[in-house]
Design an enzyme around this catalytic site. Structure first.
Site, PDB file in Angstrom:
ATOM      1  N   ARG A 160      -0.949   9.275  -0.429  1.00 42.16           N
ATOM      2  CA  ARG A 160      -2.210   9.744  -1.026  1.00 42.16           C
ATOM      3  C   ARG A 160      -2.189  11.220  -1.377  1.00 42.16           C
ATOM      4  O   ARG A 160      -2.741  11.630  -2.400  1.00 42.16           O
ATOM      5  CB  ARG A 160      -3.357   9.473  -0.051  1.00 42.16           C
ATOM      6  N   HIS A 168     -11.972  12.026   1.762  1.00 44.84           N
ATOM      7  CA  HIS A 168     -11.996  10.647   2.235  1.00 44.84           C
ATOM      8  C   HIS A 168     -11.859  10.495   3.736  1.00 44.84           C
ATOM      9  O   HIS A 168     -12.538   9.672   4.356  1.00 44.84           O
ATOM     10  CB  HIS A 168     -10.849   9.911   1.538  1.00 44.84           C
ATOM     11  N   ARG A 194      -2.616  10.572   6.518  1.00 44.45           N
ATOM     12  CA  ARG A 194      -2.697   9.169   6.966  1.00 44.45           C
ATOM     13  C   ARG A 194      -2.268   8.220   5.860  1.00 44.45           C
ATOM     14  O   ARG A 194      -2.656   8.398   4.700  1.00 44.45           O
ATOM     15  CB  ARG A 194      -4.141   8.836   7.369  1.00 44.45           C
ATOM     16  N   HIS A 201      -8.599  11.356  -1.049  1.00 39.66           N
ATOM     17  CA  HIS A 201      -8.092  10.110  -1.618  1.00 39.66           C
ATOM     18  C   HIS A 201      -7.957  10.332  -3.116  1.00 39.66           C
ATOM     19  O   HIS A 201      -8.847  10.896  -3.746  1.00 39.66           O
ATOM     20  CB  HIS A 201      -9.094   8.984  -1.319  1.00 39.66           C
ATOM     21  N   PHE A 234       0.862  -1.188   0.000  1.00 41.31           N
ATOM     22  CA  PHE A 234       0.000   0.000   0.000  1.00 41.31           C
ATOM     23  C   PHE A 234       0.891   1.229   0.000  1.00 41.31           C
ATOM     24  O   PHE A 234       2.040   1.166   0.471  1.00 41.31           O
ATOM     25  CB  PHE A 234      -0.884   0.005   1.253  1.00 41.31           C
ATOM     26  N   GLN A 258      -8.007  14.547   4.307  1.00 42.05           N
ATOM     27  CA  GLN A 258      -7.392  13.751   3.230  1.00 42.05           C
ATOM     28  C   GLN A 258      -8.310  13.598   2.022  1.00 42.05           C
ATOM     29  O   GLN A 258      -9.456  13.186   2.160  1.00 42.05           O
ATOM     30  CB  GLN A 258      -7.045  12.355   3.752  1.00 42.05           C
ATOM     31  N   LEU A 266     -15.435   5.443  -3.529  1.00 39.89           N
ATOM     32  CA  LEU A 266     -14.013   5.080  -3.457  1.00 39.89           C
ATOM     33  C   LEU A 266     -13.614   3.964  -4.422  1.00 39.89           C
ATOM     34  O   LEU A 266     -14.331   2.990  -4.612  1.00 39.89           O
ATOM     35  CB  LEU A 266     -13.652   4.629  -2.041  1.00 39.89           C
ATOM     36  N   GLU A 292      -7.310   1.808  -2.768  1.00 39.32           N
ATOM     37  CA  GLU A 292      -5.873   1.887  -3.040  1.00 39.32           C
ATOM     38  C   GLU A 292      -5.303   0.491  -3.313  1.00 39.32           C
ATOM     39  O   GLU A 292      -4.209   0.346  -3.866  1.00 39.32           O
ATOM     40  CB  GLU A 292      -5.182   2.510  -1.816  1.00 39.32           C
TER      41      GLU A 292
HETATM   42  C1  LIG Z   1     -14.804   3.449   1.160  1.00 39.06           C
HETATM   43  C2  LIG Z   1     -13.783   3.479   2.248  1.00 39.06           C
HETATM   44  C3  LIG Z   1     -12.764   2.535   2.276  1.00 39.06           C
HETATM   45  C4  LIG Z   1     -11.802   2.562   3.293  1.00 39.06           C
HETATM   46  N1  LIG Z   1     -10.822   1.612   3.312  1.00 39.06           N
HETATM   47  C5  LIG Z   1      -9.925   1.587   4.337  1.00 39.06           C
HETATM   48  C6  LIG Z   1      -8.931   0.560   4.426  1.00 39.06           C
HETATM   49  O1  LIG Z   1      -8.873  -0.339   3.608  1.00 39.06           O
HETATM   50  N2  LIG Z   1      -8.066   0.604   5.452  1.00 39.06           N
HETATM   51  C7  LIG Z   1      -8.097   1.578   6.407  1.00 39.06           C
HETATM   52  O2  LIG Z   1      -7.280   1.552   7.315  1.00 39.06           O
HETATM   53  N3  LIG Z   1      -9.041   2.557   6.347  1.00 39.06           N
HETATM   54  C8  LIG Z   1      -9.958   2.576   5.354  1.00 39.06           C
HETATM   55  N4  LIG Z   1     -10.914   3.556   5.302  1.00 39.06           N
HETATM   56  C9  LIG Z   1     -11.047   4.473   6.436  1.00 39.06           C
HETATM   57  C10 LIG Z   1     -11.730   3.749   7.585  1.00 39.06           C
HETATM   58  O3  LIG Z   1     -12.703   2.874   7.093  1.00 39.06           O
HETATM   59  C11 LIG Z   1     -12.416   4.722   8.539  1.00 39.06           C
HETATM   60  O4  LIG Z   1     -11.529   5.735   8.883  1.00 39.06           O
HETATM   61  C12 LIG Z   1     -12.825   3.960   9.799  1.00 39.06           C
HETATM   62  O5  LIG Z   1     -13.652   2.886   9.458  1.00 39.06           O
HETATM   63  C13 LIG Z   1     -13.514   4.861  10.801  1.00 39.06           C
HETATM   64  O6  LIG Z   1     -13.948   4.057  11.847  1.00 39.06           O
HETATM   65  P1  LIG Z   1     -14.619   4.682  13.133  1.00 39.06           P
HETATM   66  O7  LIG Z   1     -14.902   3.545  14.051  1.00 39.06           O
HETATM   67  O8  LIG Z   1     -13.792   5.799  13.612  1.00 39.06           O
HETATM   68  O9  LIG Z   1     -15.978   5.297  12.572  1.00 39.06           O
HETATM   69  P2  LIG Z   1     -17.201   4.611  11.778  1.00 39.06           P
HETATM   70  O10 LIG Z   1     -16.915   3.239  11.342  1.00 39.06           O
HETATM   71  O11 LIG Z   1     -17.671   5.542  10.747  1.00 39.06           O
HETATM   72  O12 LIG Z   1     -18.321   4.582  12.846  1.00 39.06           O
HETATM   73  C14 LIG Z   1     -18.939   5.776  13.275  1.00 39.06           C
HETATM   74  C15 LIG Z   1     -20.103   5.391  14.131  1.00 39.06           C
HETATM   75  O13 LIG Z   1     -20.579   6.542  14.807  1.00 39.06           O
HETATM   76  C16 LIG Z   1     -21.990   6.600  14.728  1.00 39.06           C
HETATM   77  N5  LIG Z   1     -22.400   7.997  14.910  1.00 39.06           N
HETATM   78  C17 LIG Z   1     -21.974   9.094  14.243  1.00 39.06           C
HETATM   79  N6  LIG Z   1     -22.552  10.200  14.752  1.00 39.06           N
HETATM   80  C18 LIG Z   1     -23.357   9.784  15.752  1.00 39.06           C
HETATM   81  C19 LIG Z   1     -24.240  10.446  16.651  1.00 39.06           C
HETATM   82  N7  LIG Z   1     -24.422  11.769  16.643  1.00 39.06           N
HETATM   83  N8  LIG Z   1     -24.940   9.695  17.537  1.00 39.06           N
HETATM   84  C20 LIG Z   1     -24.808   8.348  17.582  1.00 39.06           C
HETATM   85  N9  LIG Z   1     -23.974   7.674  16.756  1.00 39.06           N
HETATM   86  C21 LIG Z   1     -23.268   8.384  15.859  1.00 39.06           C
HETATM   87  C22 LIG Z   1     -22.305   6.015  13.386  1.00 39.06           C
HETATM   88  O14 LIG Z   1     -23.640   5.586  13.304  1.00 39.06           O
HETATM   89  C23 LIG Z   1     -21.296   4.851  13.369  1.00 39.06           C
HETATM   90  O15 LIG Z   1     -21.836   3.748  14.078  1.00 39.06           O
HETATM   91  C24 LIG Z   1     -11.872   3.552   4.287  1.00 39.06           C
HETATM   92  C25 LIG Z   1     -12.895   4.497   4.257  1.00 39.06           C
HETATM   93  C26 LIG Z   1     -13.839   4.465   3.245  1.00 39.06           C
HETATM   94  C27 LIG Z   1     -14.886   5.507   3.212  1.00 39.06           C
END
Ligand SMILES: Cc1cc2nc3c(=O)[nH]c(=O)nc-3n(C[C@H](O)[C@H](O)[C@H](O)COP(=O)(O)OP(=O)(O)OC[C@H]3O[C@@H](n4cnc5c(N)ncnc54)[C@H](O)[C@@H]3O)c2cc1C
Length: 572
Positions: A285, A350, A385, A237, A122, A235, A251, A254
Site C-alpha cells: 500500500r 486508513h 501493514r 490506503h 492481496f 497508513q 475506501l 484493495e
Molecule cells: C473501509 C475499511 C475496510 C477495511 N478492510 C479491511 C480488510 O478487508 N481486511 C483487514 O484486515 N483490515 C481491513 N480494514 C482495517 C480493519 O477493519 C480495522 O483495522 C479493524 O477492524 C480494527 O478493529 P478493532 O477491533 O481494532 O477496532 P474497531 O472495529 O474500530 O472497534 C473499535 C471499538 O472501540 C470503541 N471505542 C472507541 N473509543 C471508545 C471509547 N472512548 N469508549 C468506549 N468505546 C470506544 C468503538 O465504539 C468500537 O466499538 C479496513 C478498514 C476500513 C476503514
C-alpha cells in the site's frame, strides 16, 4: 463518592466492541471470567464491520505452497523489518486456526469448488491468502463474534464513552465514562482492562475511517502511564474515492486490485510499471499510495486529482458477485457503473500501525492489568501493514489479550476506586459547559485535520513537522478553552470536545515520532531523508508521558532468531 455514580464490577472490562474487543471477550469468557464490553456506538457498528477485502491466513486452500513461514516473511518484509518478530510469528502461525474457529461459530465464507474457504490475492502477499465473504468480510466477522458473545453471556454497555482509566497505584483498576445519550456518568471497576478502541483516522481530513476513530484508547493508555510505539507509521490506503467531494476518502477496497483491477493515469499508462514492475497493482500500500500521489503531483492525475482504477475488463456478473459493495458504492454515490468503466481513486488515511506498546505473548501493556489488541496496539505490522493482516491480528491478539486478562484477573481483587480520581475525571468532562465563551470544538477539529493532512501526511519534511508541532501546541492551548452549549443530553459538540483531547494527544505523538525518524521506511516518507537508514532500522520510537510533557526515546527492535532471520532473507 463511587456510590454517587452508577457502578459496574467485572473481572475483565473490554473497551471496544470491534473484532479485537469481541474476540478478547470470547477469550476471557472461555477462561471463566465475568466480562463487560463497552463501546461508543451500537454493538455491531464498530469499525470492523466496514472491512471489505478479507482475513489473511495461510490456509493454503487455493495455493497449496502457502504456509505460516511465507506469511511471516511477507508480514516482516511489508513492515520493513520494524515489526515485533514474535508477534508476526504468532500471527502467521495462529491465523488459520482462528479463521477455522470463526467458521465453526457460523461465519459463511465464499467457497472453492471443493467446499473449502476461498482465498484471494492481496498486495504484498506471495500467495492467494485472504479468506473473504465477497467484499463484506468484516460484517460477517462481527456478526459471528457478537452472536457468540451474546450467547455466552457477555455484558454489553453500548453508546458509552470511556474518558479515563482509574488506577490503584500503578495497576489499572477501572474506567470512568459517560452514556452518550443522557450524559450520565458511569464507573466500571475491573481487575483487568483490554483496550480495543481502534485507530486515529479522524485526526486527518481525508480518511476512510468512521467517527469512532479518534485515538481514545491510545490516549487513555498514555495518560495512565503506558507506552506508545511506532506512532509515525500512519497508513495511507492508495485507493479512496476522490469524487464527489462529500464522499472523498471513502475506501475502495484493495480487493478490486486483488481481483485484477488495473491502475492508469490520465494518459492511459499503467504507471505502476515505473514504481514496482514486478508486483504492479499488487505492490504494498505504501508504494501504490506514493505512486498515485506522485502521478497526480506531476500532472498526470485524473480530472478530480486521482488515478483510474478499472475492473470493467472482467465480466459484469463476476464484478457484481465479488465486489457487490463497490458496485453499489460507485453507482449510488458517484453515478459510475464499475462494470462498464473506471473508478477515480486517490490516497486516504486508513490505518494506524503505531499504538500502545504490548508484549507479544499476552498483549499486556507496560502497566499491570492493562492489555491492548487490534488497531489500538502496536508491534505486529512494523512500518506498514499488509491488507488482510488486520482482521487476522484482531482474532489472534484479541484472543491472546482476553485470555491473559482473565488470567491476570484471577490473581487480583477489585478494589474500591479512588474518589479523587473519579471527581477529577467528572470535572474534566464538565468544564467545557462552565465557559460561557470559548473555542468551538468543531473549528479546532477542522484545523487539526488541516494540520495533520498538509504537514504530517504522505510526504513529510523536517520543516513541515516542526511547523505541525507548533500548530498542535496552539491547538492544545485553544482546546483548554473549549466551550460547549446546551446540556449533557444528546450533545455531539460535547462528545467532540472529549474526542478532540484524544486526537490532539495522538497527533502530537505522530508528529514527534515522524520528526525523530530521519529516514523513509514503509508508510513514513521523509522528502529530506528519502532512503532507508540502517541505524533507524534497528529502532522503534517510544512515547511516554512525563507530567504534562510528551517524552520520546528509542528502543531497540527485538532481534530475530537466526532461523527466522534466514527465512526473511531467503530470496523467494
Ligand atoms: C473501509 C475499511 C475496510 C477495511 N478492510 C479491511 C480488510 O478487508 N481486511 C483487514 O484486515 N483490515 C481491513 N480494514 C482495517 C480493519 O477493519 C480495522 O483495522 C479493524 O477492524 C480494527 O478493529 P478493532 O477491533 O481494532 O477496532 P474497531 O472495529 O474500530 O472497534 C473499535 C471499538 O472501540 C470503541 N471505542 C472507541 N473509543 C471508545 C471509547 N472512548 N469508549 C468506549 N468505546 C470506544 C468503538 O465504539 C468500537 O466499538 C479496513 C478498514 C476500513 C476503514
Amino acid at each position: 463518592m463511587t456510590t454517587e455514580f452508577e457502578t459496574h464490577d467485572h473481572d475483565v472490562l473490554i473497551i471496544g466492541a470491534g473484532g479485537a474487543g469481541l474476540r478478547a471477550a470470547l477469550g476471557a469468557l472461555a477462561e471463566g471470567a465475568n466480562v463487560g464490553v463497552v463501546c461508543k456506538s451500537l454493538l455491531g457498528k464498530a469499525h470492523t464491520v466496514m472491512a471489505e477485502g478479507g482475513i489473511a491466513a495461510a490456509m493454503a486452500n487455493v495455493d497449496s505452497a502457502d504456509d505460516w513461514r511465507t506469511h511471516f516473511r511477507d508480514t516482516m518484509r511489508g513492515g520493513k523489518l520494524l515489526n515485533n518478530w514474535r508477534m508476526a510469528q504468532r500471527h502467521a502461525q495462529e491465523a488459520p486456526e482462528r479463521v477455522k474457529e470463526l467458521e465453526q461459530w457460523g461465519a459463511l465464507f465464499d467457497r472453492t469448488q471443493d467446499g473449502k474457504i476461498l482465498q484471494r490475492a492481496f498486495g504484498g502477499h506471495t500467495f492467494r491468502r485472504l479468506c473473504h465473504v465477497g467484499d463484506r468480510t468484516g460484517l460477517e466477522m462481527i456478526r459471528t463474534l457478537q452472536d457468540r458473545g451474546v450467547q455466552l453471556g457477555v455484558d454489553v454497555y453500548m453508546e458509552c464513552t470511556i474518558s479515563r482509566l482509574l488506577m490503584d497505584g500503578d495497576r489499572v483498576a477501572g474506567a470512568f465514562g459517560y452514556w452518550r445519550e443522557q450524559g450520565r456518568f458511569v464507573v466500571f471497576r475491573a481487575k483487568s482492562i483490554v483496550i480495543a478502541t481502534g485507530g486515529i483516522g479522524k485526526a486527518y481530513k481525508i480518511t476512510s475511517n468512521s467517527w469512532e476513530y479518534t485515538g481514545d484508547g491510545m490516549a487513555l493508555a498514555y495518560n495512565a502511564g503506558a507506552e506508545l510505539m511506532d506512532m509515525e507509521f500512519v497508513q495511507f490506503h492508495p485507493t479512496g474515492m476522490v469524487w464527489p467531494p462529500g464522499v472523498q476518502g471513502l475506501l475502495v477496497t484493495e480487493a478490486v486490485r486483488g481481483e485484477g483491477g488495473l491502475l492508469t493515469n490520465k494518459a492511459g499508462e499503467r504507471f505502476m510499471q515505473k514504481y514496482d514492475p514486478k508486483k504492479m497493482e499488487l505492490s504494498t500500500r505504501d508504494v501504490v499510495a506514493r505512486a498515485i500521489y506522485t502521478e497526480v503531483r506531476e500532472g498526470r492525475g485524473t480530472e478530480h486529482g486521482g488515478a483510474f482504477l478499472d475492473i470493467s475488463h472482467k465480466p459484469a456478473e463476476y464484478v457484481k458477485k465479488k465486489l457487490p459493495s463497490m458496485y453499489h458504492q460507485f453507482r449510488e454515490l458517484a453515478d459510475v457503473d464499475i462494470t462498464k468503466g473506471p473508478m477515480e481513486v486517490g490516497p486516504t488515511c486508513h490505518y494506524m500501525m503505531g499504538g500502545i506498546r504490548v508484549e507479544a505473548e499476552t498483549a499486556q501493556t507496560t502497566l499491570p492489568g492493562l492489555f491492548a489488541a487490534g488497531e489500538a496496539a502496536a508491534g505486529l505490522h512494523g512500518a506498514n501493514r499488509l491488507g488482510g493482516n488486520s482482521l487476522s491480528d484482531l482474532l489472534v491478539f484479541g484472543r491472546r489479550a482476553g485470555v491473559a486478562a482473565a488470567e491476570h484477573a484471577k490473581q487480583v481483587q477489585n478494589t474500591p476506586v479512588n474518589s479523587t480520581q473519579i471527581e477529577s475525571a467528572a470535572r474534566d468532562l464538565l468544564v467545557p459547559f462552565e465557559r460561557p465563551t470559548g473555542e468551538n470544538p468543531y473549528t479546532i477539529h477542522r484545523e487539526l485535520q488541516d494540520v495533520m493532512q498538509s504537514l504530517v501526511g504522505i510526504y513529510r519534511t523536517r520543516e513541515d513537522l516542526i511547523r505541525a508541532l507548533g500548530e498542535l501546541e496552539k491547538l492544545k492551548e485553544r482546546n483548554s478553552r473549549v466551550s460547549v452549549e446546551g446540556s449533557r443530553m444528546f450533545n455531539p459538540g460535547w462528545h467532540l470536545a472529549q474526542d478532540l483531547t484524544s486526537m490532539l494527544t495522538v497527533s502530537e505523538a505522530v508528529a514527534q515520532s515522524a520528526l525523530a525518524r530521519e529516514e523513509s521506511r514503509g508508510a513514513h516518507s521523509r522528502i529530506d531523508h528519502p532512503s532507508l537508514s540502517p541505524t533507524w532500522g534497528t529502532k522503534n520510537n517510544v512515547i511516554t508521558r512525563d507530567g504534562a510533557a510528551m517524552k520520546l526515546r528509542q528502543s531497540p527492535v527485538p532481534e530475530l532468531p537466526s532461523d527466522l532471520k534466514q527465512l526473511v532473507a531467503d530470496e523467494k
